[in-house]
Design a protein around this motif. Structure first.
Motif, PDB file in Angstrom:
ATOM      1  N   ARG A  39      -7.729  -0.967   2.848  1.00 18.48           N
ATOM      2  CA  ARG A  39      -8.667  -1.097   1.863  1.00 18.48           C
ATOM      3  C   ARG A  39      -8.165  -0.721   0.219  1.00 18.48           C
ATOM      4  O   ARG A  39      -8.571  -1.317  -0.444  1.00 18.48           O
ATOM      5  CB  ARG A  39      -9.460   0.605   2.655  1.00 18.48           C
ATOM      6  CG  ARG A  39     -10.756   0.761   1.432  1.00 18.48           C
ATOM      7  CD  ARG A  39     -11.488   2.024   2.189  1.00 18.48           C
ATOM      8  NE  ARG A  39     -12.280   2.608   1.089  1.00 18.48           N
ATOM      9  CZ  ARG A  39     -12.428   3.185   0.240  1.00 18.48           C
ATOM     10  NH1 ARG A  39     -11.522   3.717  -0.016  1.00 18.48           N
ATOM     11  NH2 ARG A  39     -13.304   3.529  -0.968  1.00 18.48           N
ATOM     12  N   GLU A  40      -7.735   0.233   0.265  1.00 18.15           N
ATOM     13  CA  GLU A  40      -7.200   1.025  -0.739  1.00 18.15           C
ATOM     14  C   GLU A  40      -5.858  -0.514  -0.970  1.00 18.15           C
ATOM     15  O   GLU A  40      -5.983  -0.659  -2.756  1.00 18.15           O
ATOM     16  CB  GLU A  40      -5.851   1.608  -0.587  1.00 18.15           C
ATOM     17  CG  GLU A  40      -6.601   2.810   0.016  1.00 18.15           C
ATOM     18  CD  GLU A  40      -7.453   3.100  -1.162  1.00 18.15           C
ATOM     19  OE1 GLU A  40      -7.656   3.537  -2.774  1.00 18.15           O
ATOM     20  OE2 GLU A  40      -8.240   3.597  -0.841  1.00 18.15           O
ATOM     21  N   CYS A  93      -1.697   4.460  -1.078  1.00 21.81           N
ATOM     22  CA  CYS A  93      -2.616   5.666   0.339  1.00 21.81           C
ATOM     23  C   CYS A  93      -1.461   5.885   1.166  1.00 21.81           C
ATOM     24  O   CYS A  93      -0.878   5.685   1.116  1.00 21.81           O
ATOM     25  CB  CYS A  93      -2.925   4.128   1.533  1.00 21.81           C
ATOM     26  SG  CYS A  93      -4.346   5.217   2.333  1.00 21.81           S
ATOM     27  N   GLN A  94      -1.518   7.104   0.858  1.00 23.31           N
ATOM     28  CA  GLN A  94      -1.315   8.580   1.725  1.00 23.31           C
ATOM     29  C   GLN A  94      -1.977   9.120   3.383  1.00 23.31           C
ATOM     30  O   GLN A  94      -1.270   9.462   4.497  1.00 23.31           O
ATOM     31  CB  GLN A  94      -1.044   9.739   1.597  1.00 23.31           C
ATOM     32  CG  GLN A  94       0.320   9.468   0.014  1.00 23.31           C
ATOM     33  CD  GLN A  94      -0.423   8.849  -1.475  1.00 23.31           C
ATOM     34  OE1 GLN A  94      -2.155   9.177  -1.154  1.00 23.31           O
ATOM     35  NE2 GLN A  94       0.266   8.003  -1.202  1.00 23.31           N
ATOM     36  N   ALA A  95      -2.521   7.158   4.254  1.00 26.11           N
ATOM     37  CA  ALA A  95      -3.247   7.740   5.186  1.00 26.11           C
ATOM     38  C   ALA A  95      -2.036   8.046   6.311  1.00 26.11           C
ATOM     39  O   ALA A  95      -1.081   6.861   6.161  1.00 26.11           O
ATOM     40  CB  ALA A  95      -4.223   6.919   5.543  1.00 26.11           C
ATOM     41  N   SER A 128       0.567  -0.826  -0.047  1.00 26.18           N
ATOM     42  CA  SER A 128      -0.326   0.380   0.305  1.00 26.18           C
ATOM     43  C   SER A 128       1.031   0.924  -0.281  1.00 26.18           C
ATOM     44  O   SER A 128       0.807   2.430   0.096  1.00 26.18           O
ATOM     45  CB  SER A 128      -0.625   0.469   1.279  1.00 26.18           C
ATOM     46  OG  SER A 128       0.049   0.033   2.614  1.00 26.18           O
ATOM     47  N   GLN A 145      -7.269   1.920   6.108  1.00 28.93           N
ATOM     48  CA  GLN A 145      -6.970   2.873   4.908  1.00 28.93           C
ATOM     49  C   GLN A 145      -5.953   2.451   3.869  1.00 28.93           C
ATOM     50  O   GLN A 145      -6.526   2.102   2.794  1.00 28.93           O
ATOM     51  CB  GLN A 145      -6.729   4.166   5.225  1.00 28.93           C
ATOM     52  CG  GLN A 145      -8.553   5.253   5.705  1.00 28.93           C
ATOM     53  CD  GLN A 145      -8.262   6.482   5.876  1.00 28.93           C
ATOM     54  OE1 GLN A 145      -7.285   6.666   6.043  1.00 28.93           O
ATOM     55  NE2 GLN A 145      -8.560   7.698   6.578  1.00 28.93           N
ATOM     56  N   HIS A 146      -5.137   2.263   4.353  1.00 27.02           N
ATOM     57  CA  HIS A 146      -4.020   1.249   3.709  1.00 27.02           C
ATOM     58  C   HIS A 146      -4.556   0.180   3.178  1.00 27.02           C
ATOM     59  O   HIS A 146      -4.328  -0.724   2.107  1.00 27.02           O
ATOM     60  CB  HIS A 146      -3.112   1.197   4.512  1.00 27.02           C
ATOM     61  CG  HIS A 146      -1.610   2.208   4.672  1.00 27.02           C
ATOM     62  ND1 HIS A 146      -1.183   2.896   3.100  1.00 27.02           N
ATOM     63  CD2 HIS A 146      -1.585   3.423   5.279  1.00 27.02           C
ATOM     64  CE1 HIS A 146      -0.503   4.038   3.475  1.00 27.02           C
ATOM     65  NE2 HIS A 146      -1.310   4.919   5.088  1.00 27.02           N
ATOM     66  N   TYR A 189      -7.545  -1.917  -5.398  1.00 29.76           N
ATOM     67  CA  TYR A 189      -6.073  -2.091  -6.012  1.00 29.76           C
ATOM     68  C   TYR A 189      -6.058  -3.755  -6.375  1.00 29.76           C
ATOM     69  O   TYR A 189      -6.202  -3.411  -7.841  1.00 29.76           O
ATOM     70  CB  TYR A 189      -4.245  -2.128  -5.477  1.00 29.76           C
ATOM     71  CG  TYR A 189      -3.622  -2.019  -6.788  1.00 29.76           C
ATOM     72  CD1 TYR A 189      -3.759  -0.923  -7.034  1.00 29.76           C
ATOM     73  CD2 TYR A 189      -2.670  -3.402  -7.067  1.00 29.76           C
ATOM     74  CE1 TYR A 189      -2.560  -0.446  -8.478  1.00 29.76           C
ATOM     75  CE2 TYR A 189      -2.196  -2.628  -7.756  1.00 29.76           C
ATOM     76  CZ  TYR A 189      -2.069  -1.330  -8.832  1.00 29.76           C
ATOM     77  OH  TYR A 189      -1.094  -1.367  -9.275  1.00 29.76           O
ATOM     78  N   GLU A 203       2.569   7.611   8.046  1.00 28.94           N
ATOM     79  CA  GLU A 203       1.534   6.634   7.129  1.00 28.94           C
ATOM     80  C   GLU A 203       2.130   5.543   7.515  1.00 28.94           C
ATOM     81  O   GLU A 203       2.735   5.388   8.518  1.00 28.94           O
ATOM     82  CB  GLU A 203       2.870   7.084   5.446  1.00 28.94           C
ATOM     83  CG  GLU A 203       1.840   7.864   5.227  1.00 28.94           C
ATOM     84  CD  GLU A 203       2.497   8.570   3.416  1.00 28.94           C
ATOM     85  OE1 GLU A 203       2.789   7.176   3.609  1.00 28.94           O
ATOM     86  OE2 GLU A 203       2.314   8.664   2.812  1.00 28.94           O
TER      87      GLU A 203
END
Length: 125
Positions: free
Chosen positions: A115-116, A34-36, A30, A112-113, A120, A42
């Motif tokens: 999820r992304e 993602c930049q969460a 990730s 979030q990471h 993907y 991060e």
């Protein structure tokens, strides 16, 4: 010209986000997806997927406080193991998942990471 090269390099990095191992397991990183941010920075992960199910989620190097981050990973990451990708996406989108008291920002960033990475995989697979 610089902006065109920069845009192309981001695209190349995103294409390198997923690899397939010899045993058929896909590994999605990730870091570029993602930049969460957690409390400090991060919180990237690698998500291992085989036969449409999450095998494991492995946290990558980050700058979170190790003591708190371990509490989050101990509680949260195991919940994904064995889930079909679609169900795992649902879990990652669930704002009510109890990540870890005292490390809410890290837990949400991890979700979030994850999820992304799953989205993907679903898009590129």
């Amino acid at each position: 010209m610089f902006f065109a090269l920069a845009a192309m390099s981001v695209h190349v990095l995103a294409d390198d986000a997923m690899t397939k191992q010899k045993d058929g397991t896909y590994v999605v990183n990730s870091t570029t997806l993602c930049q969460a941010r957690g409390y400090k920075a991060e919180t990237p992960v690698e998500v291992y997927i085989k036969s449409g199910k999450v095998v494991k989620v492995v946290p990558l190097s980050n700058k979170e406080t190790p003591r708190f981050f371990k509490r989050v990973t101990d509680v949260l990451l195991g919940k994904y193991e064995g889930l079909k990708v679609t169900n795992a996406i649902g879990l990652a989108e669930d704002a009510n998942v109890d990540g870890c008291t005292g490390a809410t920002l890290s837990a949400k960033a991890l979700q979030q990471h994850i999820r992304e990475a799953l989205l993907y995989y679903k898009k590129k697979k």
